[in-house]
Design a protein around this motif. Structure first.
Motif, PDB file in Angstrom:
ATOM      1  N   SER A 176      -6.003   3.776   0.695  1.00  0.00           N
ATOM      2  CA  SER A 176      -6.626   2.619   1.334  1.00  0.00           C
ATOM      3  C   SER A 176      -8.145   2.725   1.329  1.00  0.00           C
ATOM      4  O   SER A 176      -8.845   1.771   0.980  1.00  0.00           O
ATOM      5  CB  SER A 176      -6.108   2.494   2.771  1.00  0.00           C
ATOM      6  OG  SER A 176      -6.769   1.444   3.437  1.00  0.00           O
TER       7      SER A 176
ATOM      8  N   LEU B 230       0.834  -1.200   0.000  1.00  0.00           N
ATOM      9  CA  LEU B 230       0.000   0.000   0.000  1.00  0.00           C
ATOM     10  C   LEU B 230       0.869   1.250   0.000  1.00  0.00           C
ATOM     11  O   LEU B 230       0.635   2.196  -0.768  1.00  0.00           O
ATOM     12  CB  LEU B 230      -0.916  -0.016   1.227  1.00  0.00           C
ATOM     13  CG  LEU B 230      -1.685   1.271   1.528  1.00  0.00           C
ATOM     14  CD1 LEU B 230      -2.683   1.584   0.414  1.00  0.00           C
ATOM     15  CD2 LEU B 230      -2.409   1.154   2.869  1.00  0.00           C
TER      16      LEU B 230
ATOM     17  N   ALA C  24      -1.190   7.117   1.842  1.00  0.00           N
ATOM     18  CA  ALA C  24      -1.561   5.710   2.006  1.00  0.00           C
ATOM     19  C   ALA C  24      -2.963   5.584   2.601  1.00  0.00           C
ATOM     20  O   ALA C  24      -3.745   4.702   2.204  1.00  0.00           O
ATOM     21  CB  ALA C  24      -0.536   5.006   2.887  1.00  0.00           C
TER      22      ALA C  24
ATOM     23  N   SER D 274      -9.906  -4.181  -0.848  1.00  0.00           N
ATOM     24  CA  SER D 274      -8.778  -3.471  -0.266  1.00  0.00           C
ATOM     25  C   SER D 274      -7.583  -3.605  -1.201  1.00  0.00           C
ATOM     26  O   SER D 274      -7.554  -4.495  -2.065  1.00  0.00           O
ATOM     27  CB  SER D 274      -8.426  -4.055   1.105  1.00  0.00           C
ATOM     28  OG  SER D 274      -7.858  -5.346   0.964  1.00  0.00           O
ATOM     29  N   VAL D 275      -6.590  -2.737  -1.056  1.00  0.00           N
ATOM     30  CA  VAL D 275      -5.393  -2.824  -1.898  1.00  0.00           C
ATOM     31  C   VAL D 275      -4.731  -4.179  -1.724  1.00  0.00           C
ATOM     32  O   VAL D 275      -4.337  -4.836  -2.713  1.00  0.00           O
ATOM     33  CB  VAL D 275      -4.408  -1.686  -1.551  1.00  0.00           C
ATOM     34  CG1 VAL D 275      -3.075  -1.904  -2.260  1.00  0.00           C
ATOM     35  CG2 VAL D 275      -4.993  -0.334  -1.933  1.00  0.00           C
ATOM     36  N   THR D 276      -4.612  -4.647  -0.480  1.00  0.00           N
ATOM     37  CA  THR D 276      -3.970  -5.949  -0.226  1.00  0.00           C
ATOM     38  C   THR D 276      -4.734  -7.080  -0.882  1.00  0.00           C
ATOM     39  O   THR D 276      -4.139  -7.956  -1.526  1.00  0.00           O
ATOM     40  CB  THR D 276      -3.867  -6.192   1.292  1.00  0.00           C
ATOM     41  OG1 THR D 276      -3.055  -5.182   1.887  1.00  0.00           O
ATOM     42  CG2 THR D 276      -3.238  -7.555   1.575  1.00  0.00           C
TER      43      THR D 276
END
Length: 308
Positions: free
Chosen positions: A224, A209, A220, A234-236
């Motif tokens: 997010s 991220l 960030a 989510s980015v992850t």
């Protein structure tokens, strides 16, 4: 039914030539889709695909990038390329999907076949033509539609011939493509999908991220929150899903050791890889590969049914 005086269409009609694992395979799917079946994440196929929307203003995602498409545009999708179509709310949307395999390496004609299939390698493989050329292209597909209704002993061969004529016409006129990417998104959405495209391009690398936020000059915290608002992930999760989809393609289409696939697709440890793969797919990578190979063997022995 003749749509827009261009393309013959019959809802839930399908044309099949051979099975998915044969060297020459075609599946023409005349169908209707609506917003309630929009996919959450992008998917891939082991074959080539053409999507021809028959209703205006859908959005098609290719490797994380959204493109607005109009009725009778032609979208070309390479095997294993991640993609999905987002259908608008309201009226159901008619479409024609053509899934196919043809051998790229044909003795004496390999160069020509490679050039034909090369039209799918363009950065934006979406084609839009003037009315006359659109009519000629639809005419080739209409020929296939009417051939499919006849009990002709040469049916499959003629359908193959007509489809090659369609690809040749597309190839010879690729420089007449008038498709231009339109600005259909807000500034926020454009920024977020630029990040998504970056993930698709750099998923084998050590993404985070913080790194993505720094690269795209945003905080960030902002990335997010806004990334999930726009993409639903989510980015992850988006990074992991992109890696997992590419792992799936390699598990199906290669004999590469699973540990090598894990490293090639950006996972830092094998235990993390197994955990993430199980989380999204529900199976271990080895069991997923085994199941797909059993399905492949069964389809060769018993015939294969495509998910529509």
């Amino acid at each position: 039914m003749l749509l827009n005086n261009l393309l013959y269409y019959e809802d839930q009609y399908a044309i099949r030539v051979n099975e998915i694992n044969d060297a020459i395979f075609y599946f023409f799917d005349y169908d209707v889709r609506s917003a309630d079946i929009n996919m959450e994440f992008q998917h891939f196929h082991p074959f080539y695909e053409l999507c021809i929307p028959l209703y205006p203003n859908m959005i098609h995602f290719i490797e994380g990038i959204p493109y607005e498409v109009h009725a009778f545009d032609i979208i070309g999708i390479l095997p294993t390329r991640l993609h999905k179509t987002q259908y608008p709310t309201g009226r159901p949307c008619k479409r024609l999907i053509i899934q196919f395999n043809i051998p790229a390496h044909v003795s004496g004609l390999s160069n020509e076949y490679e050039q034909l299939l090369g039209i799918f390698n363009q950065q934006v493989p979406i084609f839009r033509f003037d009315s006359e050329l659109r009519r000629r292209l639809c005419g080739k597909i209409n020929d296939i539609y009417f051939l499919s209704t006849k009990m002709d002993p040469m049916r499959n061969l003629i359908i193959h011939q007509k489809f090659i004529e369609f690809l040749i016409l597309l190839f010879l006129n690729k420089d007449s493509n008038i498709y231009k990417k339109e600005t259909i998104l807000s500034d926020l959405e454009q920024k977020i999908y630029t990040v998504a495209s970056c993930i698709h391009t750099h998923y084998p690398e050590n993404l985070s991220l913080e790194m993505l936020a720094e690269t795209h000059h945003i905080s960030a915290c902002y990335l997010s929150h806004r990334f999930k608002d726009v993409t639903g992930f989510s980015v992850t999760d988006y990074i992991q899903m992109t890696r997992v989809r590419n792992v799936q393609a390699l598990l199906i289409n290669s004999d590469m050791p699973i540990t090598e696939i894990s490293a090639l697709c950006g996972f830092n440890s094998f235990s993390q890889f197994n955990r993430v793969f199980r989380k999204y797919i529900g199976l271990s990578p080895s069991l997923y590969r085994k199941d797909k190979r059993i399905q492949h063997a069964d389809s060769l022995g018993n015939g294969n049914t495509l998910n529509r």
